[in-house]
Design an enzyme around this catalytic site. Structure first.
Site, PDB file in Angstrom:
ATOM      1  N   LYS A  73      31.329  16.458  20.237  1.00 65.19           N
ATOM      2  CA  LYS A  73      31.421  17.894  20.515  1.00 65.19           C
ATOM      3  C   LYS A  73      31.832  18.194  22.825  1.00 65.19           C
ATOM      4  CE  LYS A  73      30.177  21.871  21.796  1.00 65.19           C
ATOM      5  NZ  LYS A  73      31.117  23.457  20.582  1.00 65.19           N
ATOM      6  N   LYS A  85      29.672  24.365  31.850  1.00 60.55           N
ATOM      7  CA  LYS A  85      29.880  23.624  31.816  1.00 60.55           C
ATOM      8  C   LYS A  85      29.727  22.072  30.982  1.00 60.55           C
ATOM      9  CE  LYS A  85      26.804  23.696  27.956  1.00 60.55           C
ATOM     10  NZ  LYS A  85      26.172  23.432  26.499  1.00 60.55           N
TER      11      LYS A  85
HETATM   12  P1  NAD Z   1      21.901  31.605  24.101  1.00 65.30           P
HETATM   13  O1  NAD Z   1      21.924  31.637  26.159  1.00 65.30           O
HETATM   14  O2  NAD Z   1      22.236  32.398  23.243  1.00 65.30           O
HETATM   15  O3  NAD Z   1      20.584  30.425  23.421  1.00 65.30           O
HETATM   16  C1  NAD Z   1      19.521  29.336  24.382  1.00 65.30           C
HETATM   17  C2  NAD Z   1      18.627  30.201  24.384  1.00 65.30           C
HETATM   18  O4  NAD Z   1      17.730  28.984  24.895  1.00 65.30           O
HETATM   19  C3  NAD Z   1      18.098  31.524  25.049  1.00 65.30           C
HETATM   20  O5  NAD Z   1      17.206  31.931  24.166  1.00 65.30           O
HETATM   21  C4  NAD Z   1      17.218  30.655  26.053  1.00 65.30           C
HETATM   22  O6  NAD Z   1      15.739  31.776  26.802  1.00 65.30           O
HETATM   23  C5  NAD Z   1      16.528  29.504  25.272  1.00 65.30           C
HETATM   24  N1  NAD Z   1      16.040  29.022  26.611  1.00 65.30           N
HETATM   25  C6  NAD Z   1      16.182  28.325  27.940  1.00 65.30           C
HETATM   26  N2  NAD Z   1      15.477  26.943  28.049  1.00 65.30           N
HETATM   27  C7  NAD Z   1      14.451  27.174  27.164  1.00 65.30           C
HETATM   28  C8  NAD Z   1      13.451  26.106  27.385  1.00 65.30           C
HETATM   29  N3  NAD Z   1      13.323  25.146  28.023  1.00 65.30           N
HETATM   30  N4  NAD Z   1      12.483  25.944  26.289  1.00 65.30           N
HETATM   31  C9  NAD Z   1      12.506  27.058  24.956  1.00 65.30           C
HETATM   32  N5  NAD Z   1      14.119  27.855  25.306  1.00 65.30           N
HETATM   33  C10 NAD Z   1      14.623  27.648  26.213  1.00 65.30           C
HETATM   34  O7  NAD Z   1      22.674  30.141  23.976  1.00 65.30           O
HETATM   35  P2  NAD Z   1      24.088  29.729  22.516  1.00 65.30           P
HETATM   36  O8  NAD Z   1      25.234  30.501  22.724  1.00 65.30           O
HETATM   37  O9  NAD Z   1      22.451  29.739  21.385  1.00 65.30           O
HETATM   38  O10 NAD Z   1      24.030  28.109  22.884  1.00 65.30           O
HETATM   39  C11 NAD Z   1      22.756  27.276  22.817  1.00 65.30           C
HETATM   40  C12 NAD Z   1      23.497  26.154  22.967  1.00 65.30           C
HETATM   41  O11 NAD Z   1      24.838  25.748  21.371  1.00 65.30           O
HETATM   42  C13 NAD Z   1      24.274  25.829  24.023  1.00 65.30           C
HETATM   43  O12 NAD Z   1      24.191  24.292  24.537  1.00 65.30           O
HETATM   44  C14 NAD Z   1      25.689  26.349  23.570  1.00 65.30           C
HETATM   45  O13 NAD Z   1      26.240  24.911  23.987  1.00 65.30           O
HETATM   46  C15 NAD Z   1      25.832  25.107  22.379  1.00 65.30           C
HETATM   47  N6  NAD Z   1      26.880  26.066  20.980  1.00 65.30           N
HETATM   48  C16 NAD Z   1      27.329  27.446  21.270  1.00 65.30           C
HETATM   49  C17 NAD Z   1      28.644  27.696  20.453  1.00 65.30           C
HETATM   50  C18 NAD Z   1      28.342  29.703  20.997  1.00 65.30           C
HETATM   51  O14 NAD Z   1      29.702  29.767  20.501  1.00 65.30           O
HETATM   52  N7  NAD Z   1      27.665  30.358  21.493  1.00 65.30           N
HETATM   53  C19 NAD Z   1      29.074  27.618  20.028  1.00 65.30           C
HETATM   54  C20 NAD Z   1      28.308  26.213  20.126  1.00 65.30           C
HETATM   55  C21 NAD Z   1      27.972  25.316  20.999  1.00 65.30           C
END
Ligand code: NAD
Length: 298
Positions: free
Chosen positions: A172, A240
């Site tokens: 990744k 990040k």
């Molecule tokens: P987001 O911010 O929409 O969702 C993350 C969720 O995790 C939030 O609802 C937050 O409240 C929750 N959270 C944070 N700390 C927590 C904890 N300690 N316990 C429980 N819940 C907790 O983010 P996202 O876009 O869904 O991304 C999540 C992961 O996926 C990240 O690592 C991101 O880099 C990766 N990702 C995202 C995308 C994208 O296009 N959005 C694509 C590939 C990978």
């Protein structure tokens, strides 16, 4: 596949639709997030609310996490009320967040001490991939555990086995290096064209037809020409990921000069208040450095 009870922790842009697919496939989902409204949304889709990562893990055959960053994953699994405090030996743990490979290995080692097999399984494909269950899933850990996890991962996308614990996160990180480079290349091409007075539509058309073609420019080039930087993937998340890339490079002694430069350009993006924009907004950083504007056609 036999229906399982799956604990899902982190119900944001990605986690909410991913947990929805698991429910549609017949699994029972126990949902937890630090934001109560995020839990309620997934409960509205048919899940049961969990009280803490520990409580979720105690009731689950499988636990999936999809939280922002390495410290969040450490907290979810290793805290006093974390997953490892509640999971029964044999519970399958799948962290699908994008985090440091070093942290992924550390948490998997702690899980193994509790008798819980753990895989790192980050994804690419974005919000659309999560909604359409077409994510590319990069998996690190024991190959036999991978085979056990495939039927669950296939509900959300296409899993590829990448190697030992941490290898999914390493792949990744490689993905995010290449995407950053493609965006910076696109930004410099468009700004040079703007400075020299060449129509940016011509630049996109010609580059897309030859060796310089990239999906990044195919998808985001035309939107940049309309001044559209609404996020698919937020710049602060790519920042990040560049931090993760640099930490990982330090940990393994890899010299990645272009990633260091990309990190600086993304730092400038955050410093200018553009962290909530799409990562293609690196065009705005290069525009600022060159005191030029790519002409916008609305
Ligand atoms: P987001 O911010 O929409 O969702 C993350 C969720 O995790 C939030 O609802 C937050 O409240 C929750 N959270 C944070 N700390 C927590 C904890 N300690 N316990 C429980 N819940 C907790 O983010 P996202 O876009 O869904 O991304 C999540 C992961 O996926 C990240 O690592 C991101 O880099 C990766 N990702 C995202 C995308 C994208 O296009 N959005 C694509 C590939 C990978």
């Amino acid at each position: 596949m036999e229906a399982k009870t799956i604990g899902f922790i982190g119900l944001g842009i990605m986690g909410a639709p991913m947990s929805g697919h698991l429910m549609k496939a017949g699994h029972k989902v126990i949902a937890y997030d630090v934001v109560p409204a995020a839990i309620e949304r997934v409960v509205g889709m048919g899940a049961t609310a969990g009280a803490s990562p520990q409580a979720v893990a105690a009731q689950s055959d499988v636990v999936i996490s999809m939280v922002p960053d390495s410290p969040d994953v450490e907290k979810v699994y290793l805290a006093e009320d974390g997953v490892l405090a509640g999971a029964k030996p044999g519970t399958l743990l799948l962290d699908m967040s994008t985090i440091s490979p070093v942290t992924a290995q550390k948490v998997a080692e702690e899980a193994a001490k509790k008798g819980c097999p753990m895989l790192d399984a980050p994804v690419s494909g974005g919000e659309v991939g999560a909604k359409e269950a077409t994510l590319s899933i990069m998996v690190g850990g024991d190959p036999q555990v991978f085979e056990q996890a495939v039927p669950i991962l296939e509900v959300m996308g296409k899993p590829t086995y990448c190697g030992a614990s941490g290898a999914g996160q390493t792949v990744k990180a490689c993905n995010q290096i290449q995407v950053a480079m493609n965006f910076i290349g696109m930004a410099e091409a468009l700004v040079l064209g703007a400075k020299a007075g060449v129509d940016p539509e011509i630049i996109i058309k010609v580059l897309s037809a030859g060796y310089a073609q990239t999906r990044v420019m195919d998808v985001r080039g035309p939107r940049a020409l309309q001044g559209d930087y609404a996020p698919g993937f937020k710049a602060r998340f790519h920042y990040k990921d560049l931090n993760i890339i640099r930490e990982t490079a330090r940990a393994y002694g890899a010299s990645l000069p272009a990633s260091a430069l990309a990190h600086e350009l993304f730092t400038a993006m955050i410093a200018n208040g553009w962290g909530e924009l799409d990562h293609s907004a690196v065009v705005k950083v290069i525009e600022k450095l060159s005191n030029a504007e790519v002409p916008v056609k609305r």
